[in-house]
Design an enzyme around this catalytic site. Structure first.
Site, PDB file in Angstrom:
ATOM      1  CB  CYS A 196      12.923  27.061  65.043  1.00  0.00           C
ATOM      2  SG  CYS A 196      13.605  27.636  63.475  1.00  0.00           S
ATOM      3  CG  HIS A 227      17.260  24.503  66.241  1.00  0.00           C
ATOM      4  ND1 HIS A 227      16.107  23.791  66.482  1.00  0.00           N
ATOM      5  CD2 HIS A 227      16.982  25.327  65.204  1.00  0.00           C
ATOM      6  CE1 HIS A 227      15.171  24.154  65.615  1.00  0.00           C
ATOM      7  NE2 HIS A 227      15.678  25.086  64.821  1.00  0.00           N
ATOM      8  NE  ARG A 254      17.781  28.044  56.294  1.00  0.00           N
ATOM      9  CZ  ARG A 254      16.479  27.903  56.419  1.00  0.00           C
ATOM     10  NH1 ARG A 254      15.666  28.696  55.734  1.00  0.00           N
ATOM     11  NH2 ARG A 254      15.948  26.992  57.215  1.00  0.00           N
TER      12      ARG A 254
END
Length: 236
Positions: free
Chosen positions: A96, A194, A130
């Site tokens: 990320c 993640h 997002r």
């Protein structure tokens, strides 16, 4: 492995800045899967006030918020140790915010382009929306990893330059651009996954180990493989 140690040196970069989503799990699973095969390991934690050692084997960078990401990029560029380690053939696994800052450029919280460390030919900016949720992607067959799963939470969008290749093709989720997820170049690998990514994808952890120690013995399926299969089934 490193010329100066008989142990596999796993370097965790800036846990004080880049460890938003349990990224220590990536460190722990690498050590565990190495030691199950009889490979001695050494964990080196490098805080943002410390120089980055050059003689490591696998370097790990995690996620972070906008301001810590900017500070981490500035310090890594000024220090130069990560870039020198990559040039001498170390493996790098970045997640990320870490993925974005090892590229050529990335965007700050106002979408202004900032210089990255420059060890992966990608350029990141901010998207209009997002990306949040579970992600599934099929890794480049050349890497022998198969299908991976993770959780993404980012507004970044990443374009891959000619020196790098997409890590995977997205099946579910956004990743780089709705079509691909992550990138790799030699033994440098970045991803938005993640979860943490390596406990959820043991084959990806084993790829990093193979890059540094060569062929490794297979391990019997355990909780890591079961977690991987459960997440795939739940998402798809």
């Amino acid at each position: 492995m490193s010329d100066t140690s008989s142990a596999l040196r796993i370097v965790w970069i800036y846990p004080d800045l880049l460890s938003t989503y349990g990224d220590q799990g990536n460190v722990l699973i690498l050590r565990r899967r190495a030691e199950l095969r009889g490979i001695a390991t050494e964990i080196v934690r490098v805080h943002s006030s410390d120089p980055v050692p050059v003689e490591g084997d696998i370097y790990l960078l995690g996620g972070g918020e906008d301001r810590p990401q900017i500070l981490a990029a500035e310090r890594l560029r000024a220090d130069g140790g990560l870039k020198r380690a990559a040039e001498r053939g170390a493996a790098v696994f970045a997640v990320c915010a870490g993925y974005q800052i090892i590229g050529e450029t990335y965007g700050d919280d106002a979408a202004n382009p900032l210089p990255g460390v420059g060890i992966l030919d990608v350029r990141s900016g901010r998207g209009e929306t997002r990306a949040v949720g579970e992600i599934v992607a099929d890794v480049d067959p050349a890497l022998g990893v198969g299908r991976i799963t993770g959780f993404e939470n980012h507004q970044g969008r990443t374009a891959i330059g000619p020196s790098a290749k997409p890590l995977s093709t997205t099946v579910r989720g956004i990743g780089n651009d709705d079509a691909t997820e992550g990138a790799y170049q030699g033994q440098i690998l970045g991803t938005y996954l993640h979860g943490p990514a390596l406990p959820r994808n043991p084959a990806l952890a084993d790829l990093l180990l193979r890059w540094r120690v060569g062929e490794i013995a297979p391990l019997p399926p355990s909780w890591g493989e079961r977690l991987h299969d459960e997440r795939l089934a739940a998402v798809l």
